[in-house]
Structure formats: structure tokens, C-alpha cells
Design a protein around this motif. Sequence first.
Motif, PDB file in Angstrom:
ATOM      1  N   UNK A   1       0.845  -1.202   0.000  1.00  0.00           N
ATOM      2  CA  UNK A   1       0.000   0.000   0.000  1.00  0.00           C
ATOM      3  C   UNK A   1       0.882   1.254   0.000  1.00  0.00           C
ATOM      4  N   UNK A   2       0.659   2.174  -0.923  1.00  0.00           N
ATOM      5  CA  UNK A   2       1.483   3.389  -0.966  1.00  0.00           C
ATOM      6  C   UNK A   2       1.041   4.351   0.145  1.00  0.00           C
ATOM      7  N   UNK A   3       1.865   5.357   0.377  1.00  0.00           N
ATOM      8  CA  UNK A   3       1.522   6.355   1.385  1.00  0.00           C
ATOM      9  C   UNK A   3       0.216   7.053   1.013  1.00  0.00           C
ATOM     10  N   UNK A   4       0.050   7.342  -0.294  1.00  0.00           N
ATOM     11  CA  UNK A   4      -1.184   8.004  -0.730  1.00  0.00           C
ATOM     12  C   UNK A   4      -2.399   7.122  -0.452  1.00  0.00           C
ATOM     13  N   UNK A   5      -2.275   5.806  -0.748  1.00  0.00           N
ATOM     14  CA  UNK A   5      -3.394   4.898  -0.484  1.00  0.00           C
ATOM     15  C   UNK A   5      -3.742   4.886   1.005  1.00  0.00           C
ATOM     16  N   UNK A   6      -2.678   4.862   1.842  1.00  0.00           N
ATOM     17  CA  UNK A   6      -2.906   4.843   3.301  1.00  0.00           C
ATOM     18  C   UNK A   6      -3.642   6.092   3.745  1.00  0.00           C
ATOM     19  N   UNK A   7      -3.170   7.246   3.219  1.00  0.00           N
ATOM     20  CA  UNK A   7      -3.769   8.513   3.597  1.00  0.00           C
ATOM     21  C   UNK A   7      -5.234   8.551   3.159  1.00  0.00           C
ATOM     22  N   UNK A   8      -5.491   8.027   1.946  1.00  0.00           N
ATOM     23  CA  UNK A   8      -6.873   8.016   1.461  1.00  0.00           C
ATOM     24  C   UNK A   8      -7.747   7.135   2.338  1.00  0.00           C
ATOM     25  N   UNK A   9      -7.211   5.978   2.747  1.00  0.00           N
ATOM     26  CA  UNK A   9      -7.988   5.094   3.616  1.00  0.00           C
ATOM     27  C   UNK A   9      -8.310   5.816   4.927  1.00  0.00           C
ATOM     28  N   UNK A  10      -7.324   6.542   5.475  1.00  0.00           N
ATOM     29  CA  UNK A  10      -7.559   7.315   6.713  1.00  0.00           C
ATOM     30  C   UNK A  10      -8.669   8.333   6.497  1.00  0.00           C
ATOM     31  N   UNK A  11      -8.563   9.051   5.352  1.00  0.00           N
ATOM     32  CA  UNK A  11      -9.554  10.100   5.091  1.00  0.00           C
ATOM     33  C   UNK A  11     -10.955   9.515   4.954  1.00  0.00           C
ATOM     34  N   UNK A  12     -11.038   8.362   4.264  1.00  0.00           N
ATOM     35  CA  UNK A  12     -12.364   7.746   4.111  1.00  0.00           C
ATOM     36  C   UNK A  12     -12.968   7.407   5.470  1.00  0.00           C
ATOM     37  N   UNK A  13     -12.116   7.058   6.444  1.00  0.00           N
ATOM     38  CA  UNK A  13     -12.691   6.725   7.754  1.00  0.00           C
ATOM     39  C   UNK A  13     -12.955   7.983   8.588  1.00  0.00           C
ATOM     40  N   UNK A  14     -12.265   9.050   8.249  1.00  0.00           N
ATOM     41  CA  UNK A  14     -12.365  10.268   9.068  1.00  0.00           C
ATOM     42  C   UNK A  14     -13.469  11.218   8.579  1.00  0.00           C
ATOM     43  N   UNK A  15     -13.684  11.232   7.240  1.00  0.00           N
ATOM     44  CA  UNK A  15     -14.631  12.199   6.663  1.00  0.00           C
ATOM     45  C   UNK A  15     -15.895  11.474   6.215  1.00  0.00           C
ATOM     46  N   UNK A  16     -17.053  11.880   6.725  1.00  0.00           N
ATOM     47  CA  UNK A  16     -18.283  11.236   6.234  1.00  0.00           C
ATOM     48  C   UNK A  16     -18.544  11.619   4.776  1.00  0.00           C
ATOM     49  N   UNK A  17     -18.931  10.606   3.970  1.00  0.00           N
ATOM     50  CA  UNK A  17     -19.235  10.868   2.560  1.00  0.00           C
ATOM     51  C   UNK A  17     -20.731  10.703   2.330  1.00  0.00           C
ATOM     52  N   UNK A  18     -21.250  11.585   1.453  1.00  0.00           N
ATOM     53  CA  UNK A  18     -22.672  11.456   1.121  1.00  0.00           C
ATOM     54  C   UNK A  18     -22.829  11.461  -0.388  1.00  0.00           C
ATOM     55  N   UNK A  19     -23.941  10.909  -0.852  1.00  0.00           N
ATOM     56  CA  UNK A  19     -24.186  10.848  -2.299  1.00  0.00           C
ATOM     57  C   UNK A  19     -24.595  12.238  -2.780  1.00  0.00           C
ATOM     58  N   UNK A  20     -24.476  12.499  -4.082  1.00  0.00           N
ATOM     59  CA  UNK A  20     -24.943  13.786  -4.608  1.00  0.00           C
ATOM     60  C   UNK A  20     -26.418  14.044  -4.306  1.00  0.00           C
ATOM     61  N   UNK A  21     -27.247  12.992  -4.390  1.00  0.00           N
ATOM     62  CA  UNK A  21     -28.680  13.190  -4.125  1.00  0.00           C
ATOM     63  C   UNK A  21     -28.897  13.631  -2.678  1.00  0.00           C
ATOM     64  N   UNK A  22     -28.154  12.985  -1.756  1.00  0.00           N
ATOM     65  CA  UNK A  22     -28.260  13.364  -0.345  1.00  0.00           C
ATOM     66  C   UNK A  22     -27.735  14.799  -0.149  1.00  0.00           C
ATOM     67  N   UNK A  23     -26.671  15.143  -0.885  1.00  0.00           N
ATOM     68  CA  UNK A  23     -26.114  16.498  -0.775  1.00  0.00           C
ATOM     69  C   UNK A  23     -27.147  17.526  -1.223  1.00  0.00           C
ATOM     70  N   UNK A  24     -27.850  17.229  -2.332  1.00  0.00           N
ATOM     71  CA  UNK A  24     -28.864  18.168  -2.833  1.00  0.00           C
ATOM     72  C   UNK A  24     -29.969  18.339  -1.787  1.00  0.00           C
ATOM     73  N   UNK A  25     -30.327  17.224  -1.125  1.00  0.00           N
ATOM     74  CA  UNK A  25     -31.379  17.287  -0.100  1.00  0.00           C
ATOM     75  C   UNK A  25     -30.928  18.177   1.065  1.00  0.00           C
ATOM     76  N   UNK A  26     -29.651  18.000   1.451  1.00  0.00           N
ATOM     77  CA  UNK A  26     -29.163  18.800   2.589  1.00  0.00           C
ATOM     78  C   UNK A  26     -29.014  20.279   2.226  1.00  0.00           C
ATOM     79  N   UNK A  27     -28.658  20.546   0.953  1.00  0.00           N
ATOM     80  CA  UNK A  27     -28.587  21.954   0.535  1.00  0.00           C
ATOM     81  C   UNK A  27     -29.949  22.610   0.696  1.00  0.00           C
ATOM     82  N   UNK A  28     -30.986  21.833   0.327  1.00  0.00           N
ATOM     83  CA  UNK A  28     -32.344  22.383   0.424  1.00  0.00           C
ATOM     84  C   UNK A  28     -32.692  22.719   1.866  1.00  0.00           C
ATOM     85  N   UNK A  29     -32.025  22.033   2.824  1.00  0.00           N
ATOM     86  CA  UNK A  29     -32.336  22.367   4.222  1.00  0.00           C
ATOM     87  C   UNK A  29     -31.218  23.180   4.869  1.00  0.00           C
TER      88      UNK A  29
END
Length: 389
Positions: A1-29
Motif C-alpha cells: 500500500x502506498x503512502x497516498x493509499x494509506x492517507x486516502x484510507x484514513x480520510x475515508x474513515x475520518x470524513x463522512x461521505x454522502x451521495x450527490x442526491x443526499x447532498x442536494x437534499x441537505x442543501x435544500x435544508x
Amino acid sequence: MTTTDQRLAELHSQVPEISPTEAARRMASGALMLDVREADELAAGSPRGALHVPRSFLELRIEEKAPDRDQALLLLCEVGIRSLFAAASLQQLGYREVYSVAGGYSAWKAAGLPCASPPSRLDPEDRRRYARQILLPEIGEAGQQKLGSARLLLIGAGGLGSPAALYLAAAGVGTLGIVDDDSVELGNLHRQVLHSQERLGIKKTESARHALYGLNPSVRVVSHETRLTSSNVESIFQGYDLVVDGSDNFPTRYLASDACLKLGLPHVYGAVERYSGQIGVFWPAAPDGRGPCYRCLFPEPPPPELAPSCAEAGVLGVVPGIIGVAQATEALKLILGIGRPLIGRLLLYDALGGSWRELAITPDPACRYCREGADFPGYIDYEAYCRGT
Ligand SMILES: [Zn+2]
């Protein structure tokens, strides 16, 4: 695993991800979407209602855009990777509710969510100059702006480079780099129509600049008055989005091919001899599927004694004209993201027969350069075969 891959894995666990549809819903609120792509990426539009804060200025400008640390923030980039880094950075600044939009703007568009066109950066003169091109629905003002932001490197201001450069400049490609170290000679002029009788003896890069500015003064012409070698090829190619290869010799063509492969750039290849020509696009890193590289087709140059002697081989002047313009066409398609590029397809032109043939080329699974997981074998300065055709 490269350093970049490791960092990305960390980020995926640290930052919540949402789908574009969910993002549009949250923008509306009430959530605020920040589009962190750079300005030149906005030509194809942006989610409606998003605020544009380029990644490079995010930390500097965020307090002005979102003074409240409890404001819900939705970070969006092109494919959802840079937005992870951006979101993590905002978490560090104390923002408590930060999300990354999975798949970025590409996924937003694919989901059919509402988009806003960027404010036009075309001035009235541009609109008149490119009117017939902007009329094409696949291009429009957004496409014209994409062309204006494109940085294209042309290898050789000779038989292929001449028509390609003229049409690319006319079409409004914003930055045209030209690599050439030759001077204009009388024997060039029957096909190298970028040059002229009155510019005999001057450097081709200079002559090209003169002709291209005369045609379209808004194009930036960058001269690289040198011959490509293993030691300069990468530094010259960096900073360009694609390469149109009008080289006339094997050493340069292999360097161009290898550097394009290493840097992930599309390599728009063309070659001519006598009454025939060929053209193809080599781009193993193409986003929509792996294509072959030039070495999948021609793994090594022929030995010098078998290579055609460039000085003696004749060519009908219009043939490089046709192939060079076809290369310019492929380059415009790649920049605009329209049509079906010549990836994995080689077109062969026979001027005397008046015919085109198409050959399918598949990636060679054993190719030393582009096969899955291959380490880049390094650049090779092949013995010079011939010069100056
Ligand atoms: Zn290959």
C-alpha cells in the motif's frame, strides 16, 4: 500500500461521505456546498447553488464564506478525492459538520441534479470569432471556454505540425507549446504551410509564432526551441494536457510516446510517407477504458539500416496536411470530450487510392511500458535516424 493509499484510507474513515442526491437534499435544508475545483475546471458548470472556493484558497477564504463553525458544509470536487482532503482540512479548522460528496461533480451531473453554467468569460470579440463553433450544441460557450483553458503541446512545426497548429490556434486552443529546433528552408514550403518565403532562415518556432498570432492574437504560443532528449522531455511535457506528435523521426517519437505514457497524457500520433499517412490516439490512462500505447503497436524502432531514409523519401505535400488536420481534430475532440476518439484505432490513409482504412489495436498484455503494474523502464535516446524532413 502506498503512502497516498494509506492517507486516502484514513480520510475515508475520518470524513463522512454522502451521495450527490443526499447532498442536494441537505442543501435544500440549509447546508452550504463548496465547489473546491480550480477555476479552469468550471467550464462544464457547477452544482446550482454551490459556492466556488478553489482548493488552493480554501483555508484562506473559508472564514469569510462560513464564519459559523456549526454550519453544515458539503465539499465537492471533480471525482470526490480532493474534497476528502479539503473536508479533513476544514475539520482541523474546527468545522464540526463537514461532508465530502462522493463521486464529485461527475456523479452530480450523472445523477441529473441541477447545474448552473459558469458566467461566460468570452468577450464580445471571442463570441464573433468563434460564432460558428459556439453554435454547435456539443460545444457552446462552455466548450469554447474549455478550448481557451487547454494547454496543448505540438512536437514539430513541420509537415504535420503546420496544419495542426493553424487549425488549433484558429479554433481557440488557449496555449500552444511548440517544440522544434529547426529553421525554415525552401524545401519545407511545399507542405509546411505555417511558414513562408519571407521567413526563410529563421527558427520555425519564431515563424510559427508570427503566423499563429497573425491568425489569432489571443492564443498564447510557447516556444521550446530545442530537440527532445531523455533529459528534457519530461520537464517540457509537464504543464500540458495533451501532446500532438508531428515528429518525423523514431528517437523523438519514442520519447514522446514514453513521456506521454509516464505522465498519463493523450498522445495524438500521426505519420506520413509518400502518398500515405496514418493517425491514432494512444492513451492508456484514458478515463473511459484502457487503450494501447504506441509501443503496444511498435515495441521498438526498426534498426537504422531498415528505417526509411527521411532525406530521400518523398511526400506529396497535401498528405501531411490531411493527417495534421486529422490530428488537430482528434485533439479538439479530446479537449471538448466529444465524439469517439481514435483510441485503439489506427486510421490509414491512401491518397492515390482515395481511401481510408481502420485497424483495431488492442493493448498488448505483455507491453513492457503500459502493462498492468509495469514499472516505467526509463527513457531511451535511440540513435538518430534522420533529421529535418
Ligand atoms: Zn503498451
